[in-house]
Scaffold this motif. Structure first.
Motif, PDB file in Angstrom:
ATOM      1  N   ALA A  49       0.834  -1.202   0.000  1.00 44.21           N
ATOM      2  CA  ALA A  49       0.000   0.000   0.000  1.00 44.21           C
ATOM      3  C   ALA A  49       0.871   1.256   0.000  1.00 44.21           C
ATOM      4  CB  ALA A  49      -0.897  -0.010   1.232  1.00 44.21           C
ATOM      5  N   LEU A 106      -7.231   0.478  -4.701  1.00 40.61           N
ATOM      6  CA  LEU A 106      -8.417   0.330  -3.859  1.00 40.61           C
ATOM      7  C   LEU A 106      -9.508  -0.432  -4.616  1.00 40.61           C
ATOM      8  CD1 LEU A 106      -8.867   3.780  -2.086  1.00 40.61           C
ATOM      9  CD2 LEU A 106      -8.348   1.585  -1.019  1.00 40.61           C
ATOM     10  N   ARG A 162      -6.245   2.635   4.610  1.00 40.98           N
ATOM     11  CA  ARG A 162      -6.440   2.149   3.245  1.00 40.98           C
ATOM     12  C   ARG A 162      -6.714   0.653   3.198  1.00 40.98           C
ATOM     13  NH1 ARG A 162      -4.073   2.060  -1.585  1.00 40.98           N
ATOM     14  NH2 ARG A 162      -4.685   3.726  -3.003  1.00 40.98           N
ATOM     15  N   ARG A 180      -9.811  -1.116   1.441  1.00 38.25           N
ATOM     16  CA  ARG A 180      -9.636  -1.979   0.280  1.00 38.25           C
ATOM     17  C   ARG A 180     -10.527  -3.219   0.420  1.00 38.25           C
ATOM     18  NH1 ARG A 180      -4.362  -1.349   0.257  1.00 38.25           N
ATOM     19  NH2 ARG A 180      -4.099  -3.210   1.516  1.00 38.25           N
ATOM     20  N   SER A 221     -17.044   4.418  -0.271  1.00 34.77           N
ATOM     21  CA  SER A 221     -15.678   3.913  -0.105  1.00 34.77           C
ATOM     22  C   SER A 221     -14.726   4.642  -1.043  1.00 34.77           C
ATOM     23  CB  SER A 221     -15.628   2.416  -0.418  1.00 34.77           C
ATOM     24  OG  SER A 221     -16.558   1.721   0.373  1.00 34.77           O
ATOM     25  N   ARG A 222     -15.184   4.875  -2.256  1.00 37.35           N
ATOM     26  CA  ARG A 222     -14.347   5.594  -3.229  1.00 37.35           C
ATOM     27  C   ARG A 222     -13.993   6.992  -2.735  1.00 37.35           C
ATOM     28  NH1 ARG A 222     -13.682   3.096  -8.047  1.00 37.35           N
ATOM     29  NH2 ARG A 222     -15.282   1.498  -8.301  1.00 37.35           N
ATOM     30  N   GLY A 268     -11.559   6.761  -0.095  1.00 37.48           N
ATOM     31  CA  GLY A 268     -10.264   6.470  -0.705  1.00 37.48           C
ATOM     32  C   GLY A 268      -9.614   7.728  -1.255  1.00 37.48           C
TER      33      GLY A 268
END
Lengths: 150, 500
Positions: free
Chosen positions: A99, A122, B281, B285, B317-318, B321
């Motif tokens: 990551a 992601l 993260r 993910r 979630s995006r 992110g």
């Protein structure tokens, strides 16, 4: 060498990431045998034969190591360093799968002899595509170093 | 010798001269005496000598005169005293008197020479006042190391009365441990006297009468006089300066320690926020990955509503992110090392504009890139700077029919430069603009001035831009009005050395 005898060593401590990686690889058309090491020390046990091992036949080396950097016990960069210092394992391709996008990690990985550096996306579709491409290239197209070299 | 020949002799002398007998009666006087005192010789002869002495001294003058005849020998009168004489008109003047015994026809007499020293006194007084006006203690020393003159500042500074210093070795003014060495240096200095500071690079200490030591700075200069070379030392008490220096030094050290602490705390905070963002993260993910797996691998088992819910999870979630990535970028901007070099902001803007056109080929945006866009910045950060500013302009002109973005530079105050003659760069658009009332919030992280629905974004971009510029020692400012576009100006220091 027979394709079925070629396998991939996934060094990953996070169970979710492990599942995602397995699912991503499962999406690729290629059937990939996978061995999982859940920390750096286990990965090294798998790859490096101790000098006092005697005449026992050592396990085959993987066609590719997918190596996370943040690992319990022995971290990814140290694992890479020891692979490259080992006479038997030193030519095994290692792809860093992490990551981190720290310049320091990138630089260190390449200077220690990483073959590629992939940042885990992601988005699962992107991740699956990346894993598919990695398997396709390293287990399919790439010609490994001959056995027995040192 | 008879009186007549003695009188003849008196005429040849430049000073006023008189002959006085044992009873203090004037026997003879010369022409200079007449001139000096205003009496004629006829008026003086047979008069008591006290005629020429101010009345207030008469009482003590008689006994002195008697004692002189008890042991008559040539000598100056009233050694160490300021003598005054009186003229016929009653006025007084300072004088120097010398006495010599003589005999005329077996009568014991004394010749008295009187010299008017008013002029010399005036010069001495002027000289003394001049020295007393000096802010430093002035000590004048002869080749033998004895003090010949001090000014009144010396008395104050060292706590000694002038009389106690004159004629004493100058070493009495310094701490005992320096004395032996100083005598040797002093002898050396008289061999080659030049104007210079004493003991340069050394800590020198003066000694007060009460035994207290204090730090001094001393400069030496030779003074040529009729009696030979003297040395004038100007002595300055630097206790206060030393105290201030000590305070400043402590303050400086404190500041250094605090700065180091602050920097360490800052680094820790940055490292912390980086690792938080980084570690966030991984679970994200997982959330995104399994949502997507559900949507793709189990689509058939999902009701439209379930799919809708999963789409929302995926969209959230995006966004998360994007936020985490923006935070990581901000953190990287703050932590990475700087390697400034010449960069062409125009070329960067052209690249960024091309990328934006590729992502939204349907949009028609006029991008104008002006001349003089070269500056010195870390190239990677310069790219981030232009990406954010041009990206913003691109985003906020989304709803404008004839969108226009201009990248340029100006050195004119009336065109936005904040320092006349210093080049300021700008990125201007004719988009949505913002209310200047909120301009303070513009560069703070996570502050947004527009609804995410109209103009999606993380609220990190301008904070990143500001941090890029402040790391280079530059700054950014903006002007806008709602619906009238916005202009962002920034300046970069035009020198190579920038803080890292």
């Amino acid at each position: 060498m027979n394709d079925t005898r070629r396998y991939l060593l996934l060094v990953e401590d996070d169970p979710t990431d492990e599942k995602l990686a397995l699912r991503a690889l499962a999406r690729s058309s290629r059937e990939v045998p996978i061995v999982i090491a859940r920390d750096g020390a286990l990965a090294l046990e798998h790859l490096i034969v101790p000098s006092d091992a005697g005449d026992a036949t050592p396990p085959r080396l993987p066609a590719l190591v997918l190596l996370d950097l943040k690992l319990p016990r022995i971290d990814g960069l140290e694992v890479l360093r020891r692979i490259r210092a080992d006479p038997r394992a030193r030519f095994v391709p290692v792809v860093i799968l992490t990551a981190s996008r720290e310049d320091r990690d990138l630089l260190e990985s390449y200077s220690l002899g990483a073959n590629a550096y992939v940042r885990k996306p992601l988005d699962f579709d992107e991740f699956a595509a990346a894993m598919g491409a990695i398997a396709q290239f390293w287990l399919g197209l790439n010609e490994p170093a001959p056995r027995g070299v040192s | 010798m008879n009186l007549a020949s003695l009188e003849l002799l008196l005429e040849a002398v430049p000073d006023a001269m008189l002959i006085v007998d044992e009873a203090g009666i004037i026997v003879a006087a010369n022409t200079q005496t007449e001139r000096l005192f205003g009496w004629t010789r006829a008026e003086l002869e047979r008069q008591p000598i006290d005629l020429l002495v101010p009345e207030r001294y008469h009482a003590q003058h008689g006994p002195h005169r008697a004692s002189y005849f008890a042991e008559p020998r040539p000598r100056p009168m009233g050694a160490g005293l300021d003598l005054l004489a009186r003229r016929k008109d009653g006025s007084e003047f300072p004088c120097e008197v010398s006495l010599a015994p003589t005999h005329v026809d077996d009568t014991r007499l004394v010749t008295v020479a009187v010299r008017d020293i008013a002029e010399r006194k005036r010069v001495e007084e002027k000289y003394r006042r001049f020295l007393d006006a000096a802010p430093d203690a002035l000590v004048i020393v002869g080749p033998d190391g004895l003090i010949v003159h001090v000014n009144s500042r010396t008395e104050q500074l060292f706590g000694h009365a002038r009389e106690n210093l004159l004629g004493r070795p100058v070493e009495v003014l310094m701490a005992e441990r320096f004395r032996g060495r100083h005598e040797r240096h002093r002898v050396g200095y008289f061999h080659e006297p030049v104007v210079r500071a004493m003991g340069s690079g050394l800590e020198l200490f003066g000694l007060r009468a009460d035994g207290h030591e204090f730090p001094v700075e001393i400069s030496l200069s030779p003074v040529e006089t009729a009696e030979g070379v003297l040395v004038a030392s100007a002595i300055r008490d630097i206790s206060q300066r030393k105290a201030v220096e000590a305070v400043l030094h402590r303050a400086h050290e404190d500041l250094g320690a605090k700065t180091a602490q602050l920097e360490a705390a800052n680094r820790e905070l940055e490292a912390f926020s980086y690792s938080v963002a980084h570690d966030l993260r991984a679970p994200l993910r997982g959330m995104m990955g399994f949502t997507q797996i559900l949507l793709s691998d189990h689509a058939a088992e999902l009701s439209p509503d379930a799919r809708d819910c999963l789409d929302e999870i995926n969209a959230s979630s995006r966004k998360m992110g994007a936020l985490i990535d923006a935070l990581l970028t901000l953190s990287r901007v703050t932590r990475g090392s700087l390697e400034p070099e010449r960069v062409d902001l125009g070329a960067l803007a052209r690249e960024v504009a091309a990328e934006l056109r590729a992502t939204e080929p349907e949009r028609k945006v006029e991008v104008v890139i002006g001349p003089h866009l070269e500056t010195t910045l870390d190239p990677r950060l310069a790219r981030g700077l232009i990406e954010n500013l041009v990206g913003n302009a691109w985003k906020f002109t989304r709803l404008v029919p004839d969108a226009r973005i201009e990248i340029g530079s100006t050195d004119r105050l009336d065109e936005g430069a904040d320092v006349d003659g210093e080049l300021a760069f700008f990125v201007a658009d004719n988009g949505a603009g913002f209310d200047m009332a909120y301009v303070d919030k513009l560069f703070a992280p996570f502050q947004r001035l527009h609804a995410a629905r109209d103009y999606p974004g993380t609220g990190i971009g301008l904070a990143t831009v500001q941090r890029i510029l402040s790391r280079h020692g530059g700054r950014i400012w903006a002007r806008s009005a709602v619906g009238q576009g916005a202009t962002f100006w920034f300046s970069t220091p035009q020198r190579k050395e920038v803080a890292s």
